[in-house]
Write an enzyme that holds these catalytic residues in place. Structure first.
Site, mmCIF file in Angstrom:
data_model
loop_
_atom_site.group_PDB
_atom_site.id
_atom_site.type_symbol
_atom_site.label_atom_id
_atom_site.label_comp_id
_atom_site.label_asym_id
_atom_site.label_seq_id
_atom_site.Cartn_x
_atom_site.Cartn_y
_atom_site.Cartn_z
ATOM 1 C CE LYS A 189 -2.026 3.127 2.346
ATOM 2 N NZ LYS A 189 -1.828 4.516 1.849
ATOM 3 C CD GLU A 265 12.439 -0.052 10.380
ATOM 4 O OE1 GLU A 265 12.930 0.842 11.098
ATOM 5 O OE2 GLU A 265 12.885 -1.207 10.320
ATOM 6 C CB CYS A 300 12.812 8.334 8.881
ATOM 7 S SG CYS A 300 13.694 7.148 7.899
ATOM 8 C CD GLU A 398 10.044 12.429 11.746
ATOM 9 O OE1 GLU A 398 8.848 12.144 11.880
ATOM 10 O OE2 GLU A 398 10.864 11.654 11.244
HETATM 11 P P1 NAP Z 1 2.203 8.390 7.671
HETATM 12 O O1 NAP Z 1 1.244 9.475 7.599
HETATM 13 O O2 NAP Z 1 2.413 7.678 8.940
HETATM 14 O O3 NAP Z 1 1.785 7.362 6.530
HETATM 15 C C1 NAP Z 1 2.449 6.170 6.296
HETATM 16 C C2 NAP Z 1 1.503 5.192 5.640
HETATM 17 O O4 NAP Z 1 0.472 4.836 6.557
HETATM 18 C C3 NAP Z 1 0.808 5.765 4.419
HETATM 19 O O5 NAP Z 1 0.679 4.758 3.452
HETATM 20 C C4 NAP Z 1 -0.524 6.180 4.991
HETATM 21 O O6 NAP Z 1 -1.570 6.283 4.075
HETATM 22 C C5 NAP Z 1 -0.798 5.071 5.972
HETATM 23 N N1 NAP Z 1 -1.785 5.470 6.975
HETATM 24 C C6 NAP Z 1 -2.110 6.725 7.385
HETATM 25 N N2 NAP Z 1 -3.086 6.683 8.306
HETATM 26 C C7 NAP Z 1 -3.410 5.382 8.486
HETATM 27 C C8 NAP Z 1 -4.345 4.704 9.293
HETATM 28 N N3 NAP Z 1 -5.166 5.361 10.115
HETATM 29 N N4 NAP Z 1 -4.400 3.359 9.220
HETATM 30 C C9 NAP Z 1 -3.579 2.682 8.395
HETATM 31 N N5 NAP Z 1 -2.686 3.269 7.588
HETATM 32 C C10 NAP Z 1 -2.583 4.611 7.638
HETATM 33 O O7 NAP Z 1 3.663 8.824 7.236
HETATM 34 P P2 NAP Z 1 4.057 9.690 5.980
HETATM 35 O O8 NAP Z 1 3.501 11.045 6.222
HETATM 36 O O9 NAP Z 1 3.683 9.009 4.730
HETATM 37 O O10 NAP Z 1 5.659 9.666 6.077
HETATM 38 C C11 NAP Z 1 6.374 10.454 6.980
HETATM 39 C C12 NAP Z 1 6.775 9.698 8.232
HETATM 40 O O11 NAP Z 1 7.409 8.467 7.908
HETATM 41 C C13 NAP Z 1 7.784 10.427 9.066
HETATM 42 O O12 NAP Z 1 7.390 10.436 10.417
HETATM 43 C C14 NAP Z 1 9.072 9.639 8.905
HETATM 44 O O13 NAP Z 1 9.980 9.712 9.944
HETATM 45 C C15 NAP Z 1 8.587 8.279 8.694
HETATM 46 N N6 NAP Z 1 9.578 7.470 7.953
HETATM 47 C C16 NAP Z 1 10.295 6.511 8.626
HETATM 48 C C17 NAP Z 1 11.237 5.739 7.978
HETATM 49 C C18 NAP Z 1 12.015 4.669 8.708
HETATM 50 O O14 NAP Z 1 12.588 3.804 8.100
HETATM 51 N N7 NAP Z 1 12.076 4.688 10.017
HETATM 52 C C19 NAP Z 1 11.445 5.934 6.607
HETATM 53 C C20 NAP Z 1 10.708 6.904 5.944
HETATM 54 C C21 NAP Z 1 9.768 7.670 6.636
HETATM 55 P P3 NAP Z 1 -1.853 7.729 3.377
HETATM 56 O O15 NAP Z 1 -1.024 7.678 2.197
HETATM 57 O O16 NAP Z 1 -3.295 7.774 3.057
HETATM 58 O O17 NAP Z 1 -1.435 8.785 4.328
#
Ligand code: NAP
Ligand code: MG
Length: 504
Positions: A189, A265, A300, A398
């Site tokens: 997804k 992650e 991240c 962050e």
């Molecule tokens: P996000 O909002 O947490 O979204 C991540 C994924 O989860 C997306 O596919 C999102 O769908 C989905 N999602 C959102 N709400 C959900 C829910 N209620 N139930 C199930 N799935 C849901 O993160 P992002 O804004 O895409 O990315 C930024 C974050 O990712 C930052 O905090 C960053 O640090 C973290 N990150 C971590 C790593 C690592 O390896 N540690 C790597 C890259 C990024 P939608 O597309 O609809 O929002």
């Protein structure tokens, strides 16, 4: 690298993938619903993309399960599975410019990074896991002669990966490399902002010979599609990369459904420590700026806190000032720019909100601090705040944007205490010429990856993931990633005998 004109020509002729990829076919969402995906550099609509919901998740899981149980992939000889994945790698390489342009258009990332990093690391990652397939041995436990106890690894079954928008192709590769290598069927997804490269990868995987149903891609909203995945009773594991906030939901979904395996992650507020004995300050400055501004800070493992010793700070700030000009912001399809657009209007507002908070809370603006008016799209200047104190929001949150917060210390011990003073623990870097001190600090910092005298995330062979609220349940990359996608089984063969007669 091609020219801007070449990239524009590729962009003009792209066939944008917009439907879900289920059981080897592109297909609209069953509801017929779509959502808009934008080009962050222009704010203009790129396409309407299928908005999958629980009905589509059910369908994809069913097909993935059938593929898994048929053994068409899960029971293929390791060498054969390897050959198919190597073929997939070759197709990715053949289509690398197209994939790089698709990534730049959909995410606003600069084309030079899409070419040099995203697509190259995607290829290298899948190749690494493919090549490992026929080199991983199972184990035999020390039981004595009365039994043979084999400890074997088996694929989980149907697994899902829920992805972020900041490295769309590469995060897909980090998950699908080990998941497919282990023999699972997979549902990806992508983030709603960036579905396209993932869809195109799945099409190329089929062309390479990965059987229909083994790799499925479901674009859609987190709350509908993501939640349906998290709560599905026939998905055996979910690997998630994204925010800590959403990561927590997946633990709840698993607890309230089938206790599927969950690996998270999540975010980071990573420190970069520069001590008074750091050498080669030009290189240190280069690393400090790369660590925070690379990928517009939408990373991240971004080192968004510079913790610097007071005695070296003036020299380091002068070097940072000298090198800031290398970080020019502009059209993602133009290879001269190091930074592209922020992913969305909402994220742009969030980052600008933190910049406003930094000013308001009393930090001093050392560089940047403004949006860039290009007429359209969401661009922000590389921004540095000095005189940041630990309680300020720009020292704790962050930001996920091109914003560096500088905190000043007078000792290594103080630096370590500050480094650990957040809820996160993903990555850290330390610059010092004293190896003993570097090692002791690396041990004392609670983070999944600590680099010394460089910024980085290790490489494909080293596990990546977080301590504290930066992660849960496992690691991406390296052979450790295979633990996410396999179960451990003990097979105990009783060999006790009444006499030696059975030797005859
Ligand atoms: P996000 O909002 O947490 O979204 C991540 C994924 O989860 C997306 O596919 C999102 O769908 C989905 N999602 C959102 N709400 C959900 C829910 N209620 N139930 C199930 N799935 C849901 O993160 P992002 O804004 O895409 O990315 C930024 C974050 O990712 C930052 O905090 C960053 O640090 C973290 N990150 C971590 C790593 C690592 O390896 N540690 C790597 C890259 C990024 P939608 O597309 O609809 O929002
Ligand atoms: Mg999102």
């Amino acid at each position: 690298m091609l020219s801007k004109q070449d990239y524009q020509a590729i962009a003009a002729n792209l066939d944008l993938p917009t439907n879900a990829f289920i059981n080897g076919h592109f297909t609209a969402a069953q509801s017929g619903a779509t959502f808009t995906t934008l080009n962050p550099a222009t704010g203009a609509e790129l396409a309407q993309v299928a908005a999958c919901d629980s009905a589509d998740v059910d369908m994809a899981v069913q097909r993935a399960r059938e593929a898994f149980e048929s053994g068409i992939w899960s029971k293929l000889q390791p060498t054969e599975r390897k050959q198919v994945m190597i073929q997939f790698v070759k197709l990715l390489r053949r289509h690398r410019h197209e994939l790089a342009v698709l990534e730049a258009l959909d995410s606003g990332k600069p084309i030079r990074d899409c070419e040099a990093i995203d697509i190259e690391e995607t290829i290298a990652c899948i190749q690494w896991h493919a090549e490992a397939i026929d080199k991983i041995y199972d184990q035999v436990a020390p039981t004595g002669d009365d039994a043979v106890a084999m400890i074997v690894r088996e694929p989980l079954g149907v697994v899902a990966a829920v992805l972020p928008w900041n490295f769309p192709m590469l995060m897909a590769a980090w998950k699908l490399g080990p998941a497919l290598a282990a023999g699972n069927s997979l549902i990806l997804k992508p983030a709603e902002e960036t579905s396209m490269t993932c869809l195109r990868m799945a099409e190329l995987a089929l062309e390479a010979g990965i059987p229909a149903g083994v790799l499925n891609v479901l674009p859609g909203m987190g709350e509908t599609c993501g939640q349906a995945i998290g709560r599905h009773m026939d998905i055996d594991g979910v690997s998630f990369t994204g925010s800590t906030e959403v990561g927590r939901y997946f633990l709840k979904y698993a607890a309230e459904s089938n206790l599927k395996k969950v690996v998270l992650e999540c975010g980071g507020k990573n420190p970069c420590i520069v001590l008074d004995d750091a050498e080669r300050l030009d290189e240190v400055a280069e690393q400090v700026l790369t660590a925070v501004f690379w990928n517009m800070g939408e990373n991240c493992s971004s080192n968004s806190r510079l913790i610097v010793h007071a005695d070296i700070k003036p020299q380091l700030l002068a070097k940072l000032q000298d090198q800031l000009g290398d970080w020019r912001v502009g059209d993602p399809l133009d290879p001269q720019f190091a930074l592209g657009a922020m992913i969305s209007a909402a994220h742009f507002d969030k980052v600008m909100g933190y910049i406003a908070a930094g000013k308001q809370e009393g930090a001093s603006l050392f560089a940047g601090g403004k949006a860039i008016d290009t007429g359209s799209g969401w661009f922000i200047e590389p921004t540095i705040f000095d005189n940041v104190t630990p309680a300020m929001s720009i020292a704790q949150a962050e930001i996920f944007g091109p914003v560096l917060s500088i905190l000043t210390v007078n000792s290594a011990a103080e630096a370590v205490a500050l480094a650990n003073d957040t809820c996160y623990g993903l990555a850290a870097s330390i610059f010092t010429s004293n190896v003993r001190r570097a090692h002791n600090m690396a041990r004392a910092i609670k983070a999944g990856t600590v680099t010394v005298n460089c910024y980085g995330e290790g490489n494909l062979a080293t596990p990546f993931g977080g301590y504290k609220e930066s992660g849960f349940g496992g690691r991406d990359n390296g052979i450790h990633a295979h633990d996410q996608y396999t179960e451990v089984k003990t097979i105990w063969l009783d060999l006790t005998t009444e006499s030696d007669a059975e030797l005859d």
